[in-house]
Design an enzyme around this catalytic site. Structure first.
Site, PDB file in Angstrom:
ATOM      1  N   GLU A  94      13.436  -8.005  -8.226  1.00  0.00           N
ATOM      2  CA  GLU A  94      14.723  -8.780  -8.956  1.00  0.00           C
ATOM      3  C   GLU A  94      14.511 -10.100  -8.841  1.00  0.00           C
ATOM      4  O   GLU A  94      14.821 -10.845  -9.801  1.00  0.00           O
ATOM      5  CB  GLU A  94      15.654  -8.229  -8.125  1.00  0.00           C
ATOM      6  CG  GLU A  94      16.487  -6.862  -8.560  1.00  0.00           C
ATOM      7  CD  GLU A  94      17.709  -6.284  -7.533  1.00  0.00           C
ATOM      8  OE1 GLU A  94      18.394  -6.731  -7.832  1.00  0.00           O
ATOM      9  OE2 GLU A  94      17.118  -5.655  -6.695  1.00  0.00           O
ATOM     10  N   GLU A 133      -8.951 -10.461  -3.522  1.00  0.00           N
ATOM     11  CA  GLU A 133      -8.566 -10.301  -2.240  1.00  0.00           C
ATOM     12  C   GLU A 133      -7.081  -9.517  -2.301  1.00  0.00           C
ATOM     13  O   GLU A 133      -6.399  -9.601  -3.210  1.00  0.00           O
ATOM     14  CB  GLU A 133      -8.469 -11.477  -1.505  1.00  0.00           C
ATOM     15  CG  GLU A 133      -9.680 -12.412  -1.293  1.00  0.00           C
ATOM     16  CD  GLU A 133      -9.406 -13.830  -0.771  1.00  0.00           C
ATOM     17  OE1 GLU A 133      -8.440 -14.011  -0.394  1.00  0.00           O
ATOM     18  OE2 GLU A 133     -10.276 -14.618  -0.912  1.00  0.00           O
ATOM     19  N   LYS A 184      -3.306  -9.173  -1.643  1.00  0.00           N
ATOM     20  CA  LYS A 184      -2.338 -10.461  -1.245  1.00  0.00           C
ATOM     21  C   LYS A 184      -1.535  -9.615  -0.090  1.00  0.00           C
ATOM     22  O   LYS A 184      -0.914  -8.693  -0.196  1.00  0.00           O
ATOM     23  CB  LYS A 184      -1.493 -10.240  -2.541  1.00  0.00           C
ATOM     24  CG  LYS A 184      -0.650 -11.635  -2.347  1.00  0.00           C
ATOM     25  CD  LYS A 184       0.028 -11.972  -3.661  1.00  0.00           C
ATOM     26  CE  LYS A 184       1.032 -13.166  -3.472  1.00  0.00           C
ATOM     27  NZ  LYS A 184       1.968 -12.964  -2.771  1.00  0.00           N
ATOM     28  N   ASP A 229       1.077  -9.094   2.702  1.00  0.00           N
ATOM     29  CA  ASP A 229       2.700  -9.454   2.621  1.00  0.00           C
ATOM     30  C   ASP A 229       3.214  -9.738   3.747  1.00  0.00           C
ATOM     31  O   ASP A 229       3.727  -9.081   4.582  1.00  0.00           O
ATOM     32  CB  ASP A 229       3.145  -8.111   1.811  1.00  0.00           C
ATOM     33  CG  ASP A 229       4.745  -8.707   1.538  1.00  0.00           C
ATOM     34  OD1 ASP A 229       5.047  -9.913   1.255  1.00  0.00           O
ATOM     35  OD2 ASP A 229       5.417  -7.750   0.886  1.00  0.00           O
ATOM     36  N   TYR A 286      -8.003 -16.698   4.879  1.00  0.00           N
ATOM     37  CA  TYR A 286      -8.527 -16.643   3.846  1.00  0.00           C
ATOM     38  C   TYR A 286      -8.793 -17.995   3.118  1.00  0.00           C
ATOM     39  O   TYR A 286      -9.309 -18.074   1.974  1.00  0.00           O
ATOM     40  CB  TYR A 286      -7.729 -15.839   2.789  1.00  0.00           C
ATOM     41  CG  TYR A 286      -6.238 -16.559   2.508  1.00  0.00           C
ATOM     42  CD1 TYR A 286      -5.318 -15.558   3.331  1.00  0.00           C
ATOM     43  CD2 TYR A 286      -5.799 -17.460   1.852  1.00  0.00           C
ATOM     44  CE1 TYR A 286      -4.066 -16.020   3.436  1.00  0.00           C
ATOM     45  CE2 TYR A 286      -4.540 -17.885   1.932  1.00  0.00           C
ATOM     46  CZ  TYR A 286      -3.618 -16.908   2.672  1.00  0.00           C
ATOM     47  OH  TYR A 286      -2.325 -17.624   2.548  1.00  0.00           O
ATOM     48  N   LYS A 298      -9.462 -14.982  -7.467  1.00  0.00           N
ATOM     49  CA  LYS A 298      -9.864 -16.456  -7.314  1.00  0.00           C
ATOM     50  C   LYS A 298     -11.338 -16.737  -7.857  1.00  0.00           C
ATOM     51  O   LYS A 298     -12.300 -16.101  -7.872  1.00  0.00           O
ATOM     52  CB  LYS A 298      -9.885 -16.503  -5.913  1.00  0.00           C
ATOM     53  CG  LYS A 298      -8.748 -16.489  -4.874  1.00  0.00           C
ATOM     54  CD  LYS A 298      -9.077 -16.486  -3.605  1.00  0.00           C
ATOM     55  CE  LYS A 298      -7.724 -16.719  -2.858  1.00  0.00           C
ATOM     56  NZ  LYS A 298      -7.670 -16.622  -1.314  1.00  0.00           N
ATOM     57  N   LYS A 355       0.448  -9.229  -9.433  1.00  0.00           N
ATOM     58  CA  LYS A 355       1.346  -8.526  -8.681  1.00  0.00           C
ATOM     59  C   LYS A 355       1.572  -6.968  -8.923  1.00  0.00           C
ATOM     60  O   LYS A 355       1.312  -6.757 -10.018  1.00  0.00           O
ATOM     61  CB  LYS A 355       2.932  -9.287  -8.756  1.00  0.00           C
ATOM     62  CG  LYS A 355       3.054 -10.618  -8.232  1.00  0.00           C
ATOM     63  CD  LYS A 355       3.288 -10.413  -6.720  1.00  0.00           C
ATOM     64  CE  LYS A 355       4.308 -11.404  -6.302  1.00  0.00           C
ATOM     65  NZ  LYS A 355       5.355 -11.410  -6.310  1.00  0.00           N
ATOM     66  N   CYS A 413      26.221  17.142  18.554  1.00  0.00           N
ATOM     67  CA  CYS A 413      24.688  16.928  18.319  1.00  0.00           C
ATOM     68  C   CYS A 413      24.647  18.265  17.232  1.00  0.00           C
ATOM     69  O   CYS A 413      25.060  19.237  17.473  1.00  0.00           O
ATOM     70  CB  CYS A 413      23.930  17.474  19.511  1.00  0.00           C
ATOM     71  SG  CYS A 413      22.326  17.628  19.211  1.00  0.00           S
ATOM     72  N   CYS A 429      22.486  21.365  19.311  1.00  0.00           N
ATOM     73  CA  CYS A 429      23.176  22.194  20.293  1.00  0.00           C
ATOM     74  C   CYS A 429      24.585  22.042  20.447  1.00  0.00           C
ATOM     75  O   CYS A 429      25.290  22.657  21.322  1.00  0.00           O
ATOM     76  CB  CYS A 429      22.595  21.460  21.758  1.00  0.00           C
ATOM     77  SG  CYS A 429      23.289  19.660  22.248  1.00  0.00           S
ATOM     78  N   CYS A 437      22.509  12.295  22.130  1.00  0.00           N
ATOM     79  CA  CYS A 437      23.083  13.818  22.417  1.00  0.00           C
ATOM     80  C   CYS A 437      22.510  13.446  24.018  1.00  0.00           C
ATOM     81  O   CYS A 437      21.326  13.372  24.326  1.00  0.00           O
ATOM     82  CB  CYS A 437      22.211  14.661  21.759  1.00  0.00           C
ATOM     83  SG  CYS A 437      22.503  16.221  22.748  1.00  0.00           S
ATOM     84  N   CYS A 480      19.425  20.242  25.658  1.00  0.00           N
ATOM     85  CA  CYS A 480      19.176  20.410  24.287  1.00  0.00           C
ATOM     86  C   CYS A 480      17.802  20.562  23.685  1.00  0.00           C
ATOM     87  O   CYS A 480      16.780  19.917  23.968  1.00  0.00           O
ATOM     88  CB  CYS A 480      19.670  18.884  23.447  1.00  0.00           C
ATOM     89  SG  CYS A 480      19.556  18.993  21.540  1.00  0.00           S
TER      90      CYS A 480
END
Ligand code: IVH
Length: 673
Positions: free
Chosen positions: A36, A115, A117, A119, A231, A294, A318, A412, A415, A430, A435
């Site tokens: 976005e 290469e 990219k 993140d 890099y 590159k 991308k 839970c 149990c 729990c 349990c």
């Protein structure tokens, strides 16, 4: 849109993007997805390309990051830390290639590197005479935040590179660029650890890496499994390379961890390799959000120059967005080893980049409340580098009005006992020790690597052992007979014998492994090792008071209380007695190894110079002496090792002249074994 509307839209985009920059770079808490954000940037760039007269000096298109926050010392980079232009498909890449081809015809003949990219977070690392002297984040590309002490905690970052190697002289002054990030496996382990300690888990590796590096406490950074790949060389007073590939080889040769690269003889092959990377993105051990193409020839790259903050010689290809929406059918709840209840999403099955997804992470109950995620909602899902996707949030606009807010269970789900909340923690627990869900997880943890390490005892077998009633607590593992095992599905003679041998062998695990295995809330491998060292056996530890425990490094009030509670529980005490009777009762393994290793440095002399990252000189001296070595004040031919810290004195030069082996703090620890 007419002109006034368009101008208004550009203003709106600038404000929004600046806000998202701030959320992302300053707070490490983005509220929109990367795609976005990219979309908004593209829209703004398009408007500004049509109307360059509208560009404001503070438009986000005029810079690529947010300013460094005020809390850190600033460090000016020796050269601009450039960013990258984006391409979203093969066509964009070809358009870039054509564009730069028109500027310089050598482009038509040139070769490329591709290469991944990474993140993560860009870092700029300075080396003076081979010693890591300071490091910074990218900041605004001109000035970054100085985070040297935090960077030093990263194991893959070389604190020192050899000054001479195979005839190559290392530049006196060298500045290297790389990316700090987290391997997905390490990220998952970190979250498991946090979840089990009842703490807040992290959303994704990138923000965790950024948050861990850009905070003021290096001790905290040290507990985060950060890693580094480099890099680029940003500045150097000598150069021995003509191409990107030669430069990467040089970096690698002198000890830097270097990003994987693929050599491509022309643009077609660079595009093919990038497209392959899209296919492979989920097989990578880390998150990538694209490929970087590159130009290999560095003088051509230099001549092509820079537009804004982007070099013309490289482009980020991308990957397509991996977000989809689907219906949230319901919210399920898992019960973990320590009884932590973890919610997850049941989804209307949906495909995200080739995989059908039916379940997704919802993190914790606070997250559901914060995002107001309701069963029946249409939700936005993201599949990052991770295999398990997570729910970003509801698409509120398409609600029918029938969706009811979610209330976490008070019982839970396994149990049916009341669950409890600990003040100050996000998790619900729990607390029923009997349990079955917890028992299965507990045993799974007890036998895992780093704990009792019982090979061959997988989750399916654990489930069978619990369901058949053969195992009611972890100590029951030690009274299993061959006949017991032969009753289970899939067990024949040999398999039963092997498992019994593995169980028997686990009795030799040291105290620290046993303490890890017991699964006391908040006590992981590191804490267990420290407790084993301090208390030497289970009797001493079980007698420790809250205050005794608080004295121990790394043990805070929550963990201290958890340990006291654990030993108070009569169920746990019974388990301990059974373990004792079965012969699972080690004395401190560290004491042993200290005794064994006491002679490791015997007859050797050490000289210390400079400031060491973690320990005081006195502590290092004691460490060496404990292992039988001697620390003296000056370097001579007879010195066995120089222990090198920051800002070393003349001892360093002397040791180098005499060819004395040099180790840093970590190297010293390794020498001791
Ligand atoms: S090259 C002039 N190579 O991506 C050099 N960047 O969107 C420009 N990044 O700020 C950068 N992996 O933090 C380059 N293999 C790689 C990279 C890489 C990750 C990051 C880097 C940069 C951002 C640009």
């Amino acid at each position: 849109m007419d002109t006034t509307e368009l101008q208004k839209r550009a203003d709106e985009l600038r404000q929004e993007i600046s806000y998202h920059n701030y959320r992302y770079y300053v707070l490490n808490e983005p509220v929109v997805s990367d795609s976005e954000y990219d979309q908004q940037m593209i829209e703004l760039r398009e408007i500004e390309a049509e109307h360059p007269e509208w560009i404001t000096p503070d438009s986000p298109t005029q810079r690529t990051g947010a300013p460094p926050s005020e809390r850190f010392t600033k460090l000016r980079h020796p050269a601009a830390i450039l960013s990258l232009g984006n391409a979203f498909d093969a066509e964009d890449v070809r358009a870039w290639y054509e564009r730069i081809g028109r500027l310089d015809e050598r482009v038509r003949e040139t070769d490329f590197l591709v290469e991944p990219k990474l993140d993560g977070l860009t870092v700029v690392l300075h080396y003076q005479n081979g010693i890591f002297s300071q490091g910074a984040t990218r900041g605004d590309g001109e000035v970054g935040e100085e985070v040297t002490s935090n960077l030093r905690t990263i194991r893959s970052l070389p604190l020192r590179v050899p000054v001479q190697q195979n005839g190559i002289e290392i530049p006196d002054s060298l500045v290297v660029r790389g990316e700090v990030f987290m391997y997905l496996k390490d990220f998952d382990e970190l979250n498991t650890r946090l979840r089990e300690a009842g703490e807040k888990t992290y959303l994704n590796p990138r923000n965790t890496a950024a948050g861990s590096l850009r905070q003021l406490n290096p001790e905290l950074t040290a507990t985060r499994p950060l890693t580094l790949l480099t890099y680029d060389i940003v500045a150097s007073d000598r150069t021995f390379w003509a191409t990107n590939e030669e430069r990467l080889r040089f970096q690698k040769k002198i000890g830097f961890p270097v990003v994987d690269w693929t050599y491509c003889k022309d643009i077609d092959s660079a595009i093919d390799v990038s497209l392959d990377m899209v296919e492979q993105r989920y097989n990578m051990p880390y998150e990538t959000d694209g490929a970087v193409i590159k130009i290999n020839d560095l003088s051509l790259a230099e001549d092509l120059g820079v537009v804004g903050k982007d070099p013309r010689s490289a482009i980020a290809f991308k990957f397509p967005a991996v977000e989809v929406t689907t219906q949230l059918r319901g919210i399920g709840v898992n019960v973990g080893r320590t009884g932590v209840l973890t919610p997850y999403a049941f989804l209307e099955p949906v495909e995200i980049s080739g995989v059908i997804v039916k379940q997704a992470t919802l993190h914790n109950f606070d997250y559901i409340a914060e995002k107001d995620i309701r069963p029946g909602d249409r939700v936005l899902l993201k599949r990052a580098g991770d295999v398990i996707p997570y729910v970003i949030g509801p698409v509120v606009d398409v609600r029918t009005g029938d969706e009811k807010p979610y209330t976490p269970p008070r019982k839970c789900p396994v149990c049916d006992q009341e669950v409890e909340h600990i003040e100050g923690e996000v998790a619900w627990y729990c607390v029923n020790a009997a349990c079955p869900a917890q028992l299965i997880r507990n045993i799974e943890h007890f036998v895992s690597r780093g704990a009792m390490d019982i090979v061959g005892l997988g989750i399916k077998i654990v489930e069978q052992l619990v369901q058949s009633g053969l195992v009611k607590d972890v100590a029951d593992l030690y009274s299993l007979s061959k006949d017991d095992l032969l009753q289970l599905d899939g067990f024949a003679d040999k398999k039963a014998d092997n498992l019994l041998t593995a169980i028997e062998e686990s009795k030799n695990q040291n105290l620290s492994h046993l303490l890890t295995a017991l699964g006391i809330r908040g006590v992981g491998e590191v804490g267990a090792a420290e407790l084993a060292r301090q208390f030497e056996n289970i009797e001493n530890l079980s007698a420790a008071t809250f205050d005794d425990l608080l004295e121990i490094e790394g043990i805070g009030p929550n963990i201290a209380q958890a340990i006291v509670d654990w030993f108070m529980s009569s169920t746990n005490r019974k388990v301990l007695i059974k373990l004792h009777d079965a012969g699972v009762w080690p004395e401190s393994g560290t004491q042993m190894s200290q005794r064994e290793s006491a002679q490791i440095f015997s007859g050797q002399t050490f000289v210390i110079t400079g400031t060491l990252p973690e320990f005081s000189r006195q502590q290092v001296k004691e460490f060496i002496e404990r292992h039988g070595g001697r620390v003296i004040g000056s370097v001579s031919k007879k010195t066995s090792y120089l222990v090198l810290g920051d800002n070393p004195g003349s001892k360093f030069t002397k040791a180098e002249e005499l060819g004395i082996p040099i180790v840093d703090e970590e190297g010293l620890r390794k020498l001791a074994g």
